[in-house]
Design a protein around this motif. Structure first.
Motif, PDB file in Angstrom:
ATOM      1  N   MET A   1       0.612  -1.084   0.073  1.00  0.00           N
ATOM      2  CA  MET A   1      -0.111   0.298  -0.119  1.00  0.00           C
ATOM      3  C   MET A   1       0.981   1.484   0.096  1.00  0.00           C
ATOM      4  O   MET A   1       0.614   2.339  -0.854  1.00  0.00           O
ATOM      5  N   LYS A   2       1.892   1.111   0.976  1.00  0.00           N
ATOM      6  CA  LYS A   2       2.731   2.326   0.974  1.00  0.00           C
ATOM      7  C   LYS A   2       3.511   2.807  -0.548  1.00  0.00           C
ATOM      8  O   LYS A   2       3.528   3.920  -1.083  1.00  0.00           O
TER       9      LYS A   2
ATOM     10  N   ARG B   1      -2.533   2.912 -14.290  1.00  0.00           N
ATOM     11  CA  ARG B   1      -3.525   2.154 -14.343  1.00  0.00           C
ATOM     12  C   ARG B   1      -3.004   0.523 -14.484  1.00  0.00           C
ATOM     13  O   ARG B   1      -3.438  -0.488 -13.604  1.00  0.00           O
ATOM     14  N   THR B   2      -1.801   0.487 -15.094  1.00  0.00           N
ATOM     15  CA  THR B   2      -1.334  -0.929 -15.016  1.00  0.00           C
ATOM     16  C   THR B   2      -0.703  -1.409 -13.345  1.00  0.00           C
ATOM     17  O   THR B   2      -0.866  -2.579 -13.187  1.00  0.00           O
ATOM     18  N   VAL B   3      -0.082  -0.202 -12.892  1.00  0.00           N
ATOM     19  CA  VAL B   3       0.392  -0.400 -11.560  1.00  0.00           C
ATOM     20  C   VAL B   3      -0.539  -0.775 -10.628  1.00  0.00           C
ATOM     21  O   VAL B   3      -0.531  -1.684  -9.771  1.00  0.00           O
TER      22      VAL B   3
ATOM     23  N   THR C   1      -3.564  -4.799  -7.406  1.00  0.00           N
ATOM     24  CA  THR C   1      -4.725  -5.652  -7.065  1.00  0.00           C
ATOM     25  C   THR C   1      -4.511  -7.069  -7.394  1.00  0.00           C
ATOM     26  O   THR C   1      -4.994  -7.977  -6.582  1.00  0.00           O
ATOM     27  N   ILE C   2      -3.822  -7.337  -8.437  1.00  0.00           N
ATOM     28  CA  ILE C   2      -3.558  -8.790  -8.586  1.00  0.00           C
ATOM     29  C   ILE C   2      -2.517  -9.452  -7.697  1.00  0.00           C
ATOM     30  O   ILE C   2      -2.808 -10.542  -7.398  1.00  0.00           O
ATOM     31  N   GLU C   3      -1.802  -8.682  -7.307  1.00  0.00           N
ATOM     32  CA  GLU C   3      -0.477  -9.258  -6.204  1.00  0.00           C
ATOM     33  C   GLU C   3      -1.364  -9.343  -4.934  1.00  0.00           C
ATOM     34  O   GLU C   3      -0.918 -10.528  -4.294  1.00  0.00           O
ATOM     35  N   GLU C   4      -2.017  -8.369  -4.578  1.00  0.00           N
ATOM     36  CA  GLU C   4      -2.774  -8.627  -3.261  1.00  0.00           C
ATOM     37  C   GLU C   4      -3.781  -9.856  -3.417  1.00  0.00           C
ATOM     38  O   GLU C   4      -3.869 -10.727  -2.541  1.00  0.00           O
ATOM     39  N   MET C   5      -4.323 -10.157  -4.678  1.00  0.00           N
ATOM     40  CA  MET C   5      -5.309 -11.335  -4.404  1.00  0.00           C
ATOM     41  C   MET C   5      -4.366 -12.594  -4.729  1.00  0.00           C
ATOM     42  O   MET C   5      -5.069 -13.609  -4.036  1.00  0.00           O
ATOM     43  N   LYS C   6      -3.254 -12.504  -5.159  1.00  0.00           N
ATOM     44  CA  LYS C   6      -2.415 -13.745  -5.216  1.00  0.00           C
ATOM     45  C   LYS C   6      -1.909 -14.029  -3.872  1.00  0.00           C
ATOM     46  O   LYS C   6      -1.937 -15.145  -3.473  1.00  0.00           O
TER      47      LYS C   6
END
Length: 473
Positions: free
Chosen positions: A1-2, A242-244, A249-254
């Motif tokens: 998040m930071k 947008r890509t970042v 989001t994908i990283e958190e979901m993974k």
């Protein structure tokens, strides 16, 4: 998040810096062009002043010739004094001009030749001053003619104001010769002043429509280029942002997926291990019921473990973009009946699966992946239904549908149903476990087969997934 906040802040700062730099550049360019344009206007006024004096001199000459002819016709005699103009450079470096008018009066002007100015400019200024001193007392100004001359001189420099008017003022800005075309509201115009006779303190004051439009027309190419660059940079940084954001989001979901999957893998392993340990260390030969119970527990957990591994492998295979399917002719009715029979034997619920597929339907598909697709759809129908599950599978030459009597899907979740790691929030079904990859895998495999899948569902009234064997609607 930071780290995401840092990237967001950097993105905003960079865009703001680019915008500020471009604004500063445009303002600097505007001021530079305006300075050049104002110089062109003053040069045009100086040239117009010379042109006006030639025009006035021509008028005076025509008037003098007419007067002379009138005197001669009346028999009067005319005495003319010799007129002369001479210019020399004295020992002090001054340019000295001496002029004698028709009355025999002599005027001497002395001007210091300055190294920081062009000699030709000084000579033109001196000549202009002398002409004004000789002409202004005898030939009045015609400001309408002066207006037209100024317009022509400005046009020579590609400056085309909508309105131009000239008046004559003194050093105290008091009007000597007014111009009737100048309106009362003078603040709306750009104003330029040119001193044409320093000895008497007389000035031309010119009013014209603001030069902003002319300056902006010269800057149009630069403005368009800068605007396009700002838009391009903004789009590039927006795409990066947008890509970042998506990667975050994908990283958190993974991370959630790995944490959840790790826990899920440990649970069936621990239970199966405990059941096998009980079989090994306790006398179960004399207690067939307990032995069967432990074997059923181990079998159920191993089956659960196999499903988890299958999901992980399916996701891993989907990520291989070079993966090639192995299509073959499949008799759809037999294929679906075989899968339905295996699902009926699960035993954890009262499951009824009805198959209504014609015997003569043959599809060209990868058998392994199509089996995974149907198993996923049936598994979801069982998990998200009550204790009594009714599933209907029907198909023809165009499509295959799987309908259930489950709890349904909220309308707001349907657009995201096939996204990776997405799970439908069911507040009343916390006991249903999942990882958000089953339907994503289904959609990915069907896309590779050039098939499509649609879903219709009403919350509380079940769902129907329809596989179309062609992308054509």
């Amino acid at each position: 998040m930071k780290r995401f906040k840092t990237i967001s802040t950097t993105f905003i700062v960079v865009i703001a810096a680019i915008f500020a730099c471009n604004v500063f550049y445009l303002v600097s360019l505007y001021n530079s062009i305006r300075s050049n344009v104002e110089h062109d206007v003053m040069t045009a006024l100086a040239d117009a002043d010379i042109d006006d004096m030639w025009e006035r001199a021509d008028r005076a000459n025509r008037a003098a010739v007419a007067a002379k002819e009138a005197y001669i016709e009346n028999g009067d005699s005319i005495t003319e004094h010799a007129r002369s103009v001479s210019g020399i450079k004295d020992d002090e470096g001054n340019f000295v001009t001496t002029s004698t008018n028709q009355k025999g009066e002599t005027t001497v002007n002395k001007t210091a030749l300055r190294r920081d100015r062009s000699y030709s400019n000084q000579m033109v200024n001196d000549m202009s001053q002398q002409m004004h001193e000789a002409m202004d007392p005898f030939v009045d100004f015609n400001l309408s003619i002066m207006d037209s001359i100024v317009i022509e001189r400005l046009a020579d420099r590609h400056i085309y104001p909508d309105f131009v008017a000239v008046e004559v003022i003194d050093s105290d800005a008091e009007i000597i010769r007014g111009n009737i075309h100048i309106r009362q509201n003078r603040s709306r115009y750009d104003v330029f002043s040119l001193c044409f006779n320093p000895e008497t303190g007389m000035y031309y004051r010119v009013y014209m429509t603001p030069l902003t439009r002319h300056i902006l027309s010269q800057m149009l190419g630069v403005i368009v280029t800068v605007f396009l660059l700002v838009v391009a940079f903004s789009l590039a940084f927006w795409y990066l942002f947008r890509t970042v954001s998506r990667l975050r989001t994908i990283e958190e979901m993974k991370d959630d997926f790995v944490s959840n999957m790790t826990h899920e893998l440990k649970t069936p392993i621990a239970i199966a291990y405990s059941a096998n340990d009980a079989l090994l260390n306790y006398d179960t030969d004399n207690d067939p019921d307990k032995k069967t119970k432990y074997l059923m527990i181990a079998n159920k957990q191993l089956r659960r473990l196999g499903e988890l591994v299958e999901n992980i492998l399916a996701m891993s295979m989907e990520r291989r973009k070079t993966m090639k399917l192995k299509p073959e002719d499949i008799k759809l009715c037999e294929f679906v009946e075989e899968i339905a029979a295996a699902q009926r034997m699960r035993g954890d619920k009262d499951i009824a699966i009805n198959v209504d597929v014609a015997d003569n339907i043959v599809v060209d598909a990868d058998k392994t992946h199509l089996a995974n697709v149907l198993n996923n759809l049936i598994d979801n129908a069982i998990k998200y239904s009550g204790e009594s599950v009714e599933i209907s599978i029907s198909g023809d030459n165009n499509e295959l549908s799987v309908r259930d009597n489950g709890i349904g899907i909220p309308a707001k979740s349907i657009p995201y149903l096939f996204n990776k790691f997405y799970r439908v929030p069911h507040g009343n079904r916390q006991d249903v476990r999942g990882y958000g990859i089953g339907l994503y895998y289904v959609k990915s495999i069907l896309d590779k087969m050039d098939w499509t899948i649609k879903v219709r569902s009403t919350e509380g009234n079940g769902s129907m997934f329809t596989i179309k064997f062609s992308k054509d609607e």
